[in-house]
Write a protein that holds these residues in place. Structure first.
Motif, PDB file in Angstrom:
ATOM      1  N   ASP A 121       0.843  -1.191   0.000  1.00  0.00           N
ATOM      2  CA  ASP A 121       0.000   0.000   0.000  1.00  0.00           C
ATOM      3  C   ASP A 121       0.889   1.255   0.000  1.00  0.00           C
ATOM      4  N   ARG A 122       0.938   1.950  -1.123  1.00  0.00           N
ATOM      5  CA  ARG A 122       1.845   3.097  -1.245  1.00  0.00           C
ATOM      6  C   ARG A 122       1.421   4.269  -0.361  1.00  0.00           C
ATOM      7  N   ASN A 123       0.129   4.472  -0.219  1.00  0.00           N
ATOM      8  CA  ASN A 123      -0.340   5.571   0.630  1.00  0.00           C
ATOM      9  C   ASN A 123       0.039   5.343   2.084  1.00  0.00           C
ATOM     10  N   LEU A 124      -0.077   4.082   2.505  1.00  0.00           N
ATOM     11  CA  LEU A 124       0.289   3.732   3.872  1.00  0.00           C
ATOM     12  C   LEU A 124       1.785   3.952   4.090  1.00  0.00           C
ATOM     13  N   PHE A 125       2.572   3.547   3.107  1.00  0.00           N
ATOM     14  CA  PHE A 125       4.016   3.736   3.228  1.00  0.00           C
ATOM     15  C   PHE A 125       4.366   5.221   3.317  1.00  0.00           C
ATOM     16  N   ARG A 126       3.778   6.018   2.431  1.00  0.00           N
ATOM     17  CA  ARG A 126       4.118   7.445   2.423  1.00  0.00           C
ATOM     18  C   ARG A 126       3.781   8.093   3.764  1.00  0.00           C
ATOM     19  N   ASP A 127       2.642   7.725   4.327  1.00  0.00           N
ATOM     20  CA  ASP A 127       2.220   8.302   5.605  1.00  0.00           C
ATOM     21  C   ASP A 127       3.204   7.975   6.710  1.00  0.00           C
ATOM     22  N   ARG A 128       3.623   6.712   6.802  1.00  0.00           N
ATOM     23  CA  ARG A 128       4.536   6.309   7.879  1.00  0.00           C
ATOM     24  C   ARG A 128       5.975   6.766   7.598  1.00  0.00           C
ATOM     25  N   ALA A 129       6.361   6.791   6.342  1.00  0.00           N
ATOM     26  CA  ALA A 129       7.713   7.221   6.002  1.00  0.00           C
ATOM     27  C   ALA A 129       7.934   8.683   6.367  1.00  0.00           C
ATOM     28  N   ALA A 130       6.902   9.482   6.219  1.00  0.00           N
ATOM     29  CA  ALA A 130       7.018  10.902   6.550  1.00  0.00           C
ATOM     30  C   ALA A 130       7.311  11.119   8.023  1.00  0.00           C
ATOM     31  N   ARG A 131       6.965  10.150   8.865  1.00  0.00           N
ATOM     32  CA  ARG A 131       7.159  10.279  10.308  1.00  0.00           C
ATOM     33  C   ARG A 131       8.442   9.608  10.804  1.00  0.00           C
ATOM     34  N   ALA A 132       9.122   8.884   9.927  1.00  0.00           N
ATOM     35  CA  ALA A 132      10.299   8.119  10.332  1.00  0.00           C
ATOM     36  C   ALA A 132      11.570   8.955  10.259  1.00  0.00           C
ATOM     37  N   GLU A 133      12.539   8.593  11.079  1.00  0.00           N
ATOM     38  CA  GLU A 133      13.865   9.210  11.015  1.00  0.00           C
ATOM     39  C   GLU A 133      14.734   8.530   9.958  1.00  0.00           C
ATOM     40  N   MET A 134      14.510   7.227   9.772  1.00  0.00           N
ATOM     41  CA  MET A 134      15.296   6.470   8.800  1.00  0.00           C
ATOM     42  C   MET A 134      14.440   5.360   8.217  1.00  0.00           C
ATOM     43  N   LEU A 135      14.641   5.083   6.914  1.00  0.00           N
ATOM     44  CA  LEU A 135      13.968   3.985   6.247  1.00  0.00           C
ATOM     45  C   LEU A 135      14.965   2.848   6.060  1.00  0.00           C
ATOM     46  N   VAL A 136      14.577   1.649   6.480  1.00  0.00           N
ATOM     47  CA  VAL A 136      15.437   0.467   6.374  1.00  0.00           C
ATOM     48  C   VAL A 136      14.738  -0.505   5.429  1.00  0.00           C
ATOM     49  N   LEU A 137      15.319  -0.697   4.237  1.00  0.00           N
ATOM     50  CA  LEU A 137      14.659  -1.462   3.192  1.00  0.00           C
ATOM     51  C   LEU A 137      15.488  -2.668   2.776  1.00  0.00           C
ATOM     52  N   SER A 138      14.799  -3.762   2.492  1.00  0.00           N
ATOM     53  CA  SER A 138      15.457  -4.882   1.828  1.00  0.00           C
ATOM     54  C   SER A 138      15.252  -4.702   0.331  1.00  0.00           C
ATOM     55  N   MET A 149       9.927   6.961  -3.137  1.00  0.00           N
ATOM     56  CA  MET A 149       9.183   7.805  -2.198  1.00  0.00           C
ATOM     57  C   MET A 149      10.094   8.322  -1.091  1.00  0.00           C
ATOM     58  N   GLY A 150      10.948   7.441  -0.596  1.00  0.00           N
ATOM     59  CA  GLY A 150      11.874   7.841   0.458  1.00  0.00           C
ATOM     60  C   GLY A 150      12.786   8.957   0.005  1.00  0.00           C
ATOM     61  N   LYS A 151      13.262   8.880  -1.230  1.00  0.00           N
ATOM     62  CA  LYS A 151      14.110   9.939  -1.774  1.00  0.00           C
ATOM     63  C   LYS A 151      13.338  11.252  -1.887  1.00  0.00           C
ATOM     64  N   GLU A 152      12.080  11.174  -2.337  1.00  0.00           N
ATOM     65  CA  GLU A 152      11.253  12.375  -2.442  1.00  0.00           C
ATOM     66  C   GLU A 152      11.056  13.035  -1.073  1.00  0.00           C
ATOM     67  N   LEU A 153      10.938  12.196  -0.048  1.00  0.00           N
ATOM     68  CA  LEU A 153      10.741  12.714   1.311  1.00  0.00           C
ATOM     69  C   LEU A 153      12.056  13.124   1.979  1.00  0.00           C
ATOM     70  N   ARG A 154      13.176  12.873   1.288  1.00  0.00           N
ATOM     71  CA  ARG A 154      14.518  13.215   1.788  1.00  0.00           C
ATOM     72  C   ARG A 154      14.827  12.526   3.118  1.00  0.00           C
ATOM     73  N   LYS A 155      14.449  11.275   3.197  1.00  0.00           N
ATOM     74  CA  LYS A 155      14.750  10.478   4.383  1.00  0.00           C
ATOM     75  C   LYS A 155      16.026   9.677   4.164  1.00  0.00           C
ATOM     76  N   PRO A 156      16.867   9.515   5.186  1.00  0.00           N
ATOM     77  CA  PRO A 156      18.016   8.610   5.063  1.00  0.00           C
ATOM     78  C   PRO A 156      17.522   7.188   4.778  1.00  0.00           C
ATOM     79  N   ILE A 157      18.155   6.539   3.811  1.00  0.00           N
ATOM     80  CA  ILE A 157      17.740   5.199   3.402  1.00  0.00           C
ATOM     81  C   ILE A 157      18.882   4.219   3.643  1.00  0.00           C
ATOM     82  N   ALA A 158      18.602   3.186   4.418  1.00  0.00           N
ATOM     83  CA  ALA A 158      19.549   2.094   4.645  1.00  0.00           C
ATOM     84  C   ALA A 158      19.030   0.866   3.917  1.00  0.00           C
ATOM     85  N   VAL A 159      19.889   0.219   3.149  1.00  0.00           N
ATOM     86  CA  VAL A 159      19.467  -0.899   2.315  1.00  0.00           C
ATOM     87  C   VAL A 159      20.328  -2.129   2.592  1.00  0.00           C
TER      88      VAL A 159
END
Length: 305
Positions: A121-138, A149-159
């Protein structure tokens, strides 16, 4: 307390200890205390560790349509995850059989079911990503849109891409380009490890690269500190089960790096955390506290950091 969003696979795992890998044929092998069944998966393991260390974790994944999200919190778990973002969108929950030996080698059989064809669910992800300090993705396929989306929100991304193979470089390109912090295992690595890390850093320009080397330790690259250094493993426990050691190291590193922005301090703590974890069977127990980590760090390195 940090706020992390973790997205990736959760799966039912059967973990099997064998004498050595590759496995020699035998009709029937009967040994007590060598087969263990639990929930697992990279993102699941990382969520547990981050939650244990005192962080707020939004765990975003998909399971079988007939399963309840409560399967991620089986009885006896020391850590419990919020199930609000565990979506029953697959025909069946992914499964895996993991064989490991005393030399820390692993052989894994995975069946991710229809995960590649399903979207989160992309809408769900965008909502929670906006509140996170860091996104940790596999590097699961459903995480690909989340990277952008994470890049658009300018969140640090760990992969965590687990392992690097040239034949899969195209598949992983989106993840490699987006990563501010990149974890790679040296499984199937061809060539000299330091050169491999330098090439990754030059091509994709992440802030941090961690190359997990199993029993040999880890190589840390830090762009801002201008360092590339190897750190040996440490011993805090006897080895019981090495499954998930890399996930423990990666998530502990993220916890302390998010707090301190000091990669050397974070990697020393992560090595301790992972070394203790492999003394336990199962993914949801065997975690060090911050106090224990501090005691061991001062004992081993005596540098206060």
């Amino acid at each position: 307390m940090g706020k992390f969003l973790v997205a990736g696979i959760v799966q039912r795992e059967t973990i099997i200890k064998v004498d050595k890998i590759p496995i020699e044929y035998a009709g029937v092998t009967g040994k007590p205390d060598t087969i263990f069944m639990s929930m697992g998966g990279d993102a699941y393991n990382e969520s547990l560790a981050l939650e244990w260390l005192g962080n707020s974790v939004d765990f975003m994944t998909m399971i079988g349509e007939t399963d309840s999200p409560s399967i991620i919190n089986p009885p006896g778990c020391e850590v419990r995850l919020v199930t609000d973002y565990v979506l029953p969108r697959l025909r069946h929950t992914p499964t895996a059989a993991v064989f490991y030996d005393n030399s820390r080698r692993q052989q894994i059989f995975e069946d991710i079911k229809d995960l590649r064809e399903r979207e989160y669910d992309r809408n769900l992800f965008r909502d929670r990503a906006a509140r996170a300090e860091m996104l940790v993705l596999s590097n699961a396929n459903f995480c690909r849109p989340l990277v952008h989306m994470g890049k658009e929100l300018r969140k640090p991304i760990a992969v965590n891409i687990r392992e690097y193979r040239k034949e899969k470089a195209g598949y992983n390109e989106d993840f490699l380009k987006a990563a501010d912090i990149l974890y790679v295992s040296d499984d199937h690595l061809v060539g000299e490890p330091y050169e491999f890390v330098k090439q990754l850093a030059a091509k994709y320009r992440p802030r941090i690269v961690l190359l997990g080397q199993g029993a040999a330790g880890v190589i840390l690259y830090d762009k801002e500190k201008n360092i590339i250094a190897h750190y040996d493993t440490v011993k805090t426990n006897e080895i019981v089960n090495t499954v998930g050691a890399g996930n423990a190291l990666f998530s502990c590193f993220l916890h302390f790096y998010n707090k301190s922005h000091d990669s050397v301090y974070a990697v020393k703590n992560a090595l301790l955390f992972a070394s203790y974890k492999i003394g336990f069977m199962g993914t949801s127990n065997g975690f060090m506290t911050e106090g224990q980590i501090s005691q061991w760090r001062n004992l081993i390195w005596r540098d206060g950091r």
